[in-house]
Design a protein around this motif. Structure first.
Motif, short mmCIF file in Angstrom:
data_model
loop_
_atom_site.label_atom_id
_atom_site.label_comp_id
_atom_site.label_asym_id
_atom_site.label_seq_id
_atom_site.Cartn_x
_atom_site.Cartn_y
_atom_site.Cartn_z
N UNK A 135 0.85 -1.21 0.00
CA UNK A 135 0.00 0.00 0.00
C UNK A 135 0.88 1.26 0.00
N UNK A 136 1.94 1.21 0.80
CA UNK A 136 2.82 2.38 0.94
C UNK A 136 3.45 2.73 -0.39
N UNK A 137 3.91 1.72 -1.13
CA UNK A 137 4.56 1.98 -2.43
C UNK A 137 3.57 2.66 -3.38
N UNK A 138 2.36 2.13 -3.42
CA UNK A 138 1.37 2.70 -4.34
C UNK A 138 0.95 4.10 -3.87
N UNK A 139 0.89 4.28 -2.57
CA UNK A 139 0.54 5.62 -2.05
C UNK A 139 1.52 6.66 -2.59
N UNK A 140 2.81 6.33 -2.52
CA UNK A 140 3.83 7.27 -3.01
C UNK A 140 3.69 7.48 -4.52
N UNK A 141 3.44 6.37 -5.24
CA UNK A 141 3.34 6.47 -6.70
C UNK A 141 2.14 7.34 -7.09
N UNK A 142 1.03 7.18 -6.40
CA UNK A 142 -0.16 7.96 -6.76
C UNK A 142 0.03 9.43 -6.37
N UNK A 143 0.69 9.68 -5.25
CA UNK A 143 0.98 11.07 -4.90
C UNK A 143 1.88 11.71 -5.97
N UNK A 144 2.78 10.90 -6.52
CA UNK A 144 3.65 11.38 -7.59
C UNK A 144 2.81 11.71 -8.84
N UNK A 145 1.82 10.87 -9.11
CA UNK A 145 0.92 11.11 -10.26
C UNK A 145 0.16 12.43 -10.06
N UNK A 146 -0.36 12.64 -8.87
CA UNK A 146 -1.06 13.91 -8.59
C UNK A 146 -0.10 15.08 -8.81
N UNK A 147 1.15 14.92 -8.32
CA UNK A 147 2.12 16.00 -8.46
C UNK A 147 2.37 16.33 -9.93
N UNK A 148 2.43 15.29 -10.77
CA UNK A 148 2.66 15.52 -12.21
C UNK A 148 1.52 16.34 -12.80
N UNK A 149 0.30 15.99 -12.40
CA UNK A 149 -0.86 16.71 -12.98
C UNK A 149 -0.93 18.14 -12.45
N UNK A 150 -0.52 18.32 -11.21
CA UNK A 150 -0.45 19.70 -10.67
C UNK A 150 0.57 20.49 -11.50
N UNK A 151 1.71 19.89 -11.71
CA UNK A 151 2.79 20.59 -12.45
C UNK A 151 2.31 20.99 -13.85
N UNK A 152 1.54 20.08 -14.48
CA UNK A 152 1.04 20.39 -15.83
C UNK A 152 0.04 21.55 -15.83
N UNK A 153 -0.65 21.73 -14.72
CA UNK A 153 -1.75 22.70 -14.69
C UNK A 153 -1.43 24.00 -13.97
N UNK A 154 -0.32 24.03 -13.24
CA UNK A 154 -0.08 25.20 -12.40
C UNK A 154 0.47 26.38 -13.20
N UNK A 155 0.02 27.58 -12.84
CA UNK A 155 0.58 28.81 -13.41
C UNK A 155 1.38 29.50 -12.32
#
Ligand code: GDG
Length: 513
Positions: free
Chosen positions: A115-135
């Motif tokens: 669970x911990x590994x996937x938690x980190x991976x999904x948080x990383x996925x959220x971070x990527x989408x934030x980076x794509x959308x942030x101004x």
């Protein structure tokens, strides 16, 4: 602060799901959505989150989410999860570890390393989408326990912008938190945010005590609403911001013609009876079985309640794919039928049980029709239902029975009847006291409660958080004077067998300062 808000939470306020073989959208529910929707409606901005579901081929998720966002008046950006991610990140780490642990129920935790590994991976996925959308200039505001690692992931991809985090659920004391195998990583990841917000001083104290236990080199300084701590990378501000509701929206809805008509209809359905209401998501933290047991006990102990009081218990389906939640549903249904089986007589059924989501009109009509509101979680970050009930009491009457273990109790303790949800007899007494309470005392208490919720509404919460983020400390109100169980008020301030008399002069304003 006039920056665009970029809100990030696990769930979007819209759910995309299949119904009768077709994909459709419906509004999401829960406290986070109730609180944040009016904020984004007022300020505009972008909300990033998961719209539900697993990997569905051929579905134009982005298109559906964008279409659902248009009437809301702000933008949505979806994060798509695979079925495996949903199972290990959402059902696993979030729901089998953090949720029970942070509510103090560590025996329910399943500390599965996968669970911990996937938690980190999904948080990383959220971070990527934030980076794509942030101004540049946006204020990134991450919400809740699903996303504690997002700032760390964003820093790793080079984003140095200010990032805030608000925890909607409690933060546990060190002796509970330290059971988590990844305690150090989680604390370190949280310290990658610039601002950390907690619902109560108690939860913040728990957090800073954990920091001191696990990271002895880091000290927390200051007093007041915002404390600060310095890590080698940054200064982190740690504040107390009790979340709330859009008071006017609820009060106006309660006063509307459709709600008034619906309220009258409800009152006619329960003629001459005292109506007690419970509204909870299906969750073991909400204390629903304990409440039902206490009600059965109250009917035993105070026979005059029989045929004169009815409980309407609304349970909103939640996380029903998880076995534990199915078991809880079965337990609730068994207890409802036990109490009803024991006490029903022709013309009176003690408990009316509703297992579905109500629309806003029905919900506010129930709030208006209910003489007593029972909010008795075993642990709750805040609990918005208690605040919504008060906002809807436009005639300033009604009694709020409130658990000492709800974050709400920190500031609403004066006007409510406080109970320990584990104390069946104390709860039965509180029900009886609420039943007996005269209108004069009800009004004294309810006026104070409503003043507090009106003044410290969700826009005040937003304002405090943003001011703390932009370091406008002079404009921050002092933190609340909290009900503190550790300092234990004298027993006479808890609900007693004799109705509590509040002197007219006592201001029970539920106020934060
Ligand atoms: C988390 C924390 C914290 C309920 N039934 C219906 C319905 N609801 C809405 C209520 C309320 C919301 O759901 C529940 O909010 P709570 O705050 O009580 O609880 P959680 O969902 O667990 O929220 C909590 C909150 O986040 C905010 O920080 O207070 O401690 O656990 O708004 O109105 N809404 C509709 N029909 C229903 O039947 N429409």
């Amino acid at each position: 602060m006039s920056a665009r808000l970029l809100v990030v939470s696990n769930r979007l306020p819209v759910v995309i799901e299949q119904s009768d073989g077709r994909w459709c959208s419906r509004p999401g529910s829960g406290g986070l959505v109730t609180a944040l929707t009016p904020v984004l409606r007022q300020r505009g901005g972008l909300w990033i989150g998961w719209p539900g579901g697993g990997e569905e081929g051929g579905l134009d998720l982005a298109g559906m989410v964008t279409a659902a966002g248009e009437p809301a008046g702000f933008d949505f950006a979806p994060v798509k999860l695979t079925t495996d991610e949903r199972d290990k990140f959402y059902y696993g780490f979030s729901n089998e570890i953090v949720w029970p642990l942070f509510h103090g129920l560590h025996t329910r935790c399943n500390f599965d390393p996968a669970y911990w590994k996937t938690y980190q991976a999904v948080n990383c996925k959220f971070a990527r989408i934030i980076k794509e959308n942030v101004d540049r200039g946006d204020f990134i505001w991450v919400h809740d326990y699903h996303l504690m690692h997002v700032a760390k992931e964003l820093r790793e991809v080079g984003l140095q912008q200010k990032i805030g985090f608000f925890l909607h659920i409690p933060f546990p004391p060190p002796e509970i938190f330290l059971k988590m195998p990844w305690r150090f990583d989680v604390l370190q990841a949280l310290l990658e945010f610039d601002v950390l917000g907690f619902q109560t001083q108690n939860y913040r104290r728990n957090f800073t005590q954990c920091i001191s236990s696990v990271m002895p080199g880091i000290s927390v300084r200051g007093r007041g609403r915002v404390l600060t701590t310095k890590t080698p990378q940054r200064k982190v501000r740690i504040g107390v911001f009790p979340i709330s509701i859009d008071f006017d929206e609820f009060a106006d809805k309660a006063a509307s013609a459709e709600t008034t008509e619906q309220t009258l209809h409800l009152r006619q359905t329960y003629p001459g009876r005292t109506l007690m209401l419970g509204v909870d998501r299906l969750d073991y933290t909400k204390g629903i079985p304990e409440r039902l047991k206490a009600l059965g006990h109250a009917f035993e102990r105070y026979p005059e309640l029989r045929e004169h009081m009815t409980l309407v218990q609304v349970v909103v389906p939640s996380r029903t794919a998880i076995d534990e939640y199915q078991d809880l549903k079965a337990e609730i249904e068994m207890l409802v039928s036990e109490v009803n089986g024991q006490f029903t007589v022709p013309g009176w059924i003690p408990i009316h049980y509703i297992f579905r989501n109500l629309d806003r009109t029905d919900l506010t009509a129930f709030y208006r029709a209910a003489d007593i509101m029972s909010v008795t979680p075993l642990r709750d970050g805040m609990n918005l239902v208690a605040k919504e009930y008060c906002a809807c009491r436009i005639e300033n009457d009604g009694v709020l029975i409130l658990s000492e273990f709800a974050g709400t109790a920190a500031t609403m303790h004066r006007g409510a009847l406080l109970v320990n949800p584990h104390d069946v007899e104390g709860m039965a007494d509180a029900i009886y006291n609420a039943f007996l309470m005269g209108k004069k005392e009800q009004r004294t208490r309810m006026r104070g409660l409503r003043q507090g919720v009106r003044k410290y509404d969700v826009f005040w919460w937003l304002d405090m958080f943003l001011k703390a983020s932009s370091e406008q400390d002079a404009e921050l109100a002092a933190p609340p004077e909290e009900y503190d169980l550790m300092a234990m008020l004298p027993p006479e301030s808890l609900a007693q067998a004799e109705p509590v008399r509040v002197p007219e002069s006592l201001s029970c304003d539920g106020a934060l300062e």
